[in-house]
Design a protein around this motif. Structure first.
Motif, PDB file in Angstrom:
ATOM      1  N   PRO A 178      -7.737   6.053  10.873  1.00  0.00           N
ATOM      2  CA  PRO A 178      -7.670   5.124   9.747  1.00  0.00           C
ATOM      3  C   PRO A 178      -6.265   5.056   9.145  1.00  0.00           C
ATOM      4  CG  PRO A 178      -8.733   7.168   9.077  1.00  0.00           C
ATOM      5  CD  PRO A 178      -8.496   7.268  10.560  1.00  0.00           C
ATOM      6  N   VAL A 179      -5.985   3.934   8.531  1.00  0.00           N
ATOM      7  CA  VAL A 179      -4.746   3.728   7.798  1.00  0.00           C
ATOM      8  C   VAL A 179      -5.124   3.559   6.334  1.00  0.00           C
ATOM      9  CG1 VAL A 179      -2.747   2.204   7.524  1.00  0.00           C
ATOM     10  CG2 VAL A 179      -3.657   2.644   9.797  1.00  0.00           C
ATOM     11  N   LYS A 180      -4.281   4.089   5.440  1.00  0.00           N
ATOM     12  CA  LYS A 180      -4.621   4.108   4.016  1.00  0.00           C
ATOM     13  C   LYS A 180      -3.572   3.394   3.168  1.00  0.00           C
ATOM     14  CE  LYS A 180      -7.064   8.435   4.566  1.00  0.00           C
ATOM     15  NZ  LYS A 180      -7.141   9.840   4.258  1.00  0.00           N
ATOM     16  N   PHE A 181      -3.942   3.171   1.929  1.00  0.00           N
ATOM     17  CA  PHE A 181      -3.072   2.551   0.942  1.00  0.00           C
ATOM     18  C   PHE A 181      -1.716   3.244   0.927  1.00  0.00           C
ATOM     19  CE2 PHE A 181      -1.985   2.515  -3.773  1.00  0.00           C
ATOM     20  CZ  PHE A 181      -1.397   1.269  -3.738  1.00  0.00           C
ATOM     21  N   ARG A 182      -0.652   2.439   0.950  1.00  0.00           N
ATOM     22  CA  ARG A 182       0.757   2.835   0.921  1.00  0.00           C
ATOM     23  C   ARG A 182       1.282   3.461   2.216  1.00  0.00           C
ATOM     24  NH1 ARG A 182       1.174   4.813  -5.296  1.00  0.00           N
ATOM     25  NH2 ARG A 182       1.370   2.735  -6.164  1.00  0.00           N
ATOM     26  N   ASP A 183       0.445   3.556   3.264  1.00  0.00           N
ATOM     27  CA  ASP A 183       0.972   3.998   4.558  1.00  0.00           C
ATOM     28  C   ASP A 183       1.958   2.952   5.065  1.00  0.00           C
ATOM     29  OD1 ASP A 183      -0.508   6.327   4.712  1.00  0.00           O
ATOM     30  OD2 ASP A 183      -1.984   5.541   6.144  1.00  0.00           O
ATOM     31  N   GLU A 184       2.978   3.431   5.767  1.00  0.00           N
ATOM     32  CA  GLU A 184       3.882   2.518   6.466  1.00  0.00           C
ATOM     33  C   GLU A 184       3.423   2.477   7.914  1.00  0.00           C
ATOM     34  OE1 GLU A 184       8.613   1.658   7.312  1.00  0.00           O
ATOM     35  OE2 GLU A 184       8.025   3.565   6.414  1.00  0.00           O
ATOM     36  N   ILE A 185       3.279   1.268   8.436  1.00  0.00           N
ATOM     37  CA  ILE A 185       2.827   1.113   9.819  1.00  0.00           C
ATOM     38  C   ILE A 185       3.812   0.238  10.585  1.00  0.00           C
ATOM     39  CG2 ILE A 185       0.378   1.447   9.315  1.00  0.00           C
ATOM     40  CD1 ILE A 185       0.167  -1.653   9.623  1.00  0.00           C
ATOM     41  N   ARG A 186       3.816   0.440  11.902  1.00  0.00           N
ATOM     42  CA  ARG A 186       4.619  -0.396  12.792  1.00  0.00           C
ATOM     43  C   ARG A 186       3.699  -0.960  13.865  1.00  0.00           C
ATOM     44  NH1 ARG A 186       7.782   3.163  15.485  1.00  0.00           N
ATOM     45  NH2 ARG A 186       6.513   2.969  17.351  1.00  0.00           N
ATOM     46  N   VAL A 187       3.804  -2.256  14.083  1.00  0.00           N
ATOM     47  CA  VAL A 187       3.060  -2.924  15.146  1.00  0.00           C
ATOM     48  C   VAL A 187       4.037  -3.185  16.284  1.00  0.00           C
ATOM     49  CG1 VAL A 187       1.717  -4.952  15.800  1.00  0.00           C
ATOM     50  CG2 VAL A 187       1.506  -4.003  13.482  1.00  0.00           C
ATOM     51  N   ASP A 188       3.723  -2.668  17.467  1.00  0.00           N
ATOM     52  CA  ASP A 188       4.511  -2.910  18.677  1.00  0.00           C
ATOM     53  C   ASP A 188       3.736  -3.879  19.559  1.00  0.00           C
ATOM     54  OD1 ASP A 188       6.305  -1.017  17.754  1.00  0.00           O
ATOM     55  OD2 ASP A 188       5.653   0.549  19.141  1.00  0.00           O
ATOM     56  N   PHE A 192      -5.905  -7.133  12.337  1.00  0.00           N
ATOM     57  CA  PHE A 192      -5.722  -8.385  13.075  1.00  0.00           C
ATOM     58  C   PHE A 192      -4.694  -9.289  12.389  1.00  0.00           C
ATOM     59  CE2 PHE A 192      -9.986  -6.871  14.235  1.00  0.00           C
ATOM     60  CZ  PHE A 192      -9.769  -6.693  15.584  1.00  0.00           C
ATOM     61  N   HIS A 193      -4.659  -9.258  11.062  1.00  0.00           N
ATOM     62  CA  HIS A 193      -3.627 -10.018  10.338  1.00  0.00           C
ATOM     63  C   HIS A 193      -2.233  -9.506  10.710  1.00  0.00           C
ATOM     64  CE1 HIS A 193      -6.277 -12.337   7.750  1.00  0.00           C
ATOM     65  NE2 HIS A 193      -6.956 -11.236   7.505  1.00  0.00           N
ATOM     66  N   THR A 196      -7.280  -2.703   1.390  1.00  0.00           N
ATOM     67  CA  THR A 196      -8.125  -1.511   1.548  1.00  0.00           C
ATOM     68  C   THR A 196      -9.482  -1.697   0.884  1.00  0.00           C
ATOM     69  OG1 THR A 196      -7.350  -0.441  -0.477  1.00  0.00           O
ATOM     70  CG2 THR A 196      -6.057  -0.061   1.522  1.00  0.00           C
ATOM     71  N   ASP A 197     -10.376  -0.767   1.203  1.00  0.00           N
ATOM     72  CA  ASP A 197     -11.669  -0.729   0.525  1.00  0.00           C
ATOM     73  C   ASP A 197     -11.556   0.172  -0.702  1.00  0.00           C
ATOM     74  OD1 ASP A 197     -11.714   1.908   1.478  1.00  0.00           O
ATOM     75  OD2 ASP A 197     -13.141   1.467   3.077  1.00  0.00           O
ATOM     76  N   LEU A 198     -12.667   0.479  -1.334  1.00  0.00           N
ATOM     77  CA  LEU A 198     -12.638   1.302  -2.552  1.00  0.00           C
ATOM     78  C   LEU A 198     -12.140   2.720  -2.305  1.00  0.00           C
ATOM     79  CD1 LEU A 198     -15.922   0.157  -4.324  1.00  0.00           C
ATOM     80  CD2 LEU A 198     -13.567  -0.355  -4.973  1.00  0.00           C
ATOM     81  N   GLY A 199     -12.212   3.174  -1.062  1.00  0.00           N
ATOM     82  CA  GLY A 199     -11.717   4.504  -0.717  1.00  0.00           C
ATOM     83  C   GLY A 199     -10.246   4.517  -0.336  1.00  0.00           C
ATOM     84  N   GLY A 200      -9.598   3.358  -0.391  1.00  0.00           N
ATOM     85  CA  GLY A 200      -8.185   3.273  -0.041  1.00  0.00           C
ATOM     86  C   GLY A 200      -7.917   3.190   1.449  1.00  0.00           C
ATOM     87  N   ILE A 201      -8.963   2.956   2.252  1.00  0.00           N
ATOM     88  CA  ILE A 201      -8.824   2.843   3.710  1.00  0.00           C
ATOM     89  C   ILE A 201      -8.781   1.362   4.088  1.00  0.00           C
ATOM     90  CG2 ILE A 201      -9.939   3.306   5.934  1.00  0.00           C
ATOM     91  CD1 ILE A 201     -11.101   5.847   4.653  1.00  0.00           C
ATOM     92  N   VAL A 202      -7.875   1.020   4.991  1.00  0.00           N
ATOM     93  CA  VAL A 202      -7.687  -0.375   5.390  1.00  0.00           C
ATOM     94  C   VAL A 202      -8.955  -0.939   6.017  1.00  0.00           C
ATOM     95  CG1 VAL A 202      -6.441  -1.876   7.001  1.00  0.00           C
ATOM     96  CG2 VAL A 202      -5.199  -0.176   5.669  1.00  0.00           C
ATOM     97  N   TYR A 233       5.093  -2.710   8.258  1.00  0.00           N
ATOM     98  CA  TYR A 233       4.361  -3.149   7.068  1.00  0.00           C
ATOM     99  C   TYR A 233       4.072  -1.937   6.192  1.00  0.00           C
ATOM    100  CZ  TYR A 233       3.406  -7.098  10.160  1.00  0.00           C
ATOM    101  OH  TYR A 233       3.538  -8.147  11.025  1.00  0.00           O
ATOM    102  N   ILE A 234       3.911  -2.173   4.909  1.00  0.00           N
ATOM    103  CA  ILE A 234       3.407  -1.173   3.973  1.00  0.00           C
ATOM    104  C   ILE A 234       2.019  -1.635   3.560  1.00  0.00           C
ATOM    105  CG2 ILE A 234       3.714  -0.048   1.725  1.00  0.00           C
ATOM    106  CD1 ILE A 234       5.945   0.697   3.634  1.00  0.00           C
ATOM    107  N   VAL A 235       1.025  -0.754   3.660  1.00  0.00           N
ATOM    108  CA  VAL A 235      -0.350  -1.111   3.315  1.00  0.00           C
ATOM    109  C   VAL A 235      -0.453  -1.353   1.809  1.00  0.00           C
ATOM    110  CG1 VAL A 235      -2.752  -0.373   3.299  1.00  0.00           C
ATOM    111  CG2 VAL A 235      -1.280   0.201   5.251  1.00  0.00           C
ATOM    112  N   ARG A 236      -0.945  -2.528   1.454  1.00  0.00           N
ATOM    113  CA  ARG A 236      -1.119  -2.899   0.056  1.00  0.00           C
ATOM    114  C   ARG A 236      -2.558  -2.631  -0.374  1.00  0.00           C
ATOM    115  NH1 ARG A 236       1.233  -8.743   1.147  1.00  0.00           N
ATOM    116  NH2 ARG A 236      -0.300  -8.413   2.772  1.00  0.00           N
TER     117      ARG A 236
END
Length: 147
Positions: A72-82, A29-30, A17-23, A10-13
């Motif tokens: 923390p994960v931030k706006f536009r980070d790419e993440i992988r769920v295993d 959970f989504h 995120t909150d106002l600080g850009g942190i998820v 996924y790419i964080v949209r």
């Protein structure tokens, strides 16, 4: 049984995120649930079964969830769920979940780890009765073992 596993990226949209850009924590959970649904799609199984003539349909509600947020994960980070299957009980699947940030240099950082249980149930489409736990169908077990 061998350990079945499945991954999705996924790419964080911005809206996650909150106002600080942190998820916000609920989005983790989504992503976990979307990865589980992708696993079901991959094996050709319905996440929510059709209602039958008695207005009952199957589903997989969470009965337990335990995760640890590592970074923390931030706006536009790419993440992988295993997602891996730790154990299959008669009526439930226990999943191991690990989430990683995929860095531009090819490295990755673990951002979440944990496990959860999804229980096989029949739902009453009239909403008059609570969900009823049922054994996992053999046809599902055959498909999930092939992953």
């Amino acid at each position: 049984m061998k350990t079945s596993s499945f991954s999705k990226t996924y790419i964080v949209r911005l809206h996650e995120t909150d106002l600080g850009g942190i998820v916000h924590h609920s989005n983790y959970f989504h992503w976990i649930e979307e990865t589980e649904y992708a696993l079901f799609d991959h094996i050709g199984e319905e996440v929510v079964g059709e209602f039958d003539e008695s207005l009952e349909g199957s589903g997989w509600p969470r009965s337990e969830m335990n995760v640890k947020f590592v970074q923390p994960v931030k706006f536009r980070d790419e993440i992988r769920v295993d997602l891996s299957i730790k154990r299959i009980r008669s009526a439930a699947i226990v999943y191991q979940v690990d989430m990683f940030r995929l860095n531009k240099d090819g490295s990755e950082d673990k951002v979440l780890t944990g496990n959860y249980t999804a229980t096989c149930c029949l739902y009453d489409g009239t909403f008059q009765k609570p969900p009823r736990v049922i054994p996992i169908p053999d046809s599902f077990l055959v498909k999930i073992a092939a992953v």
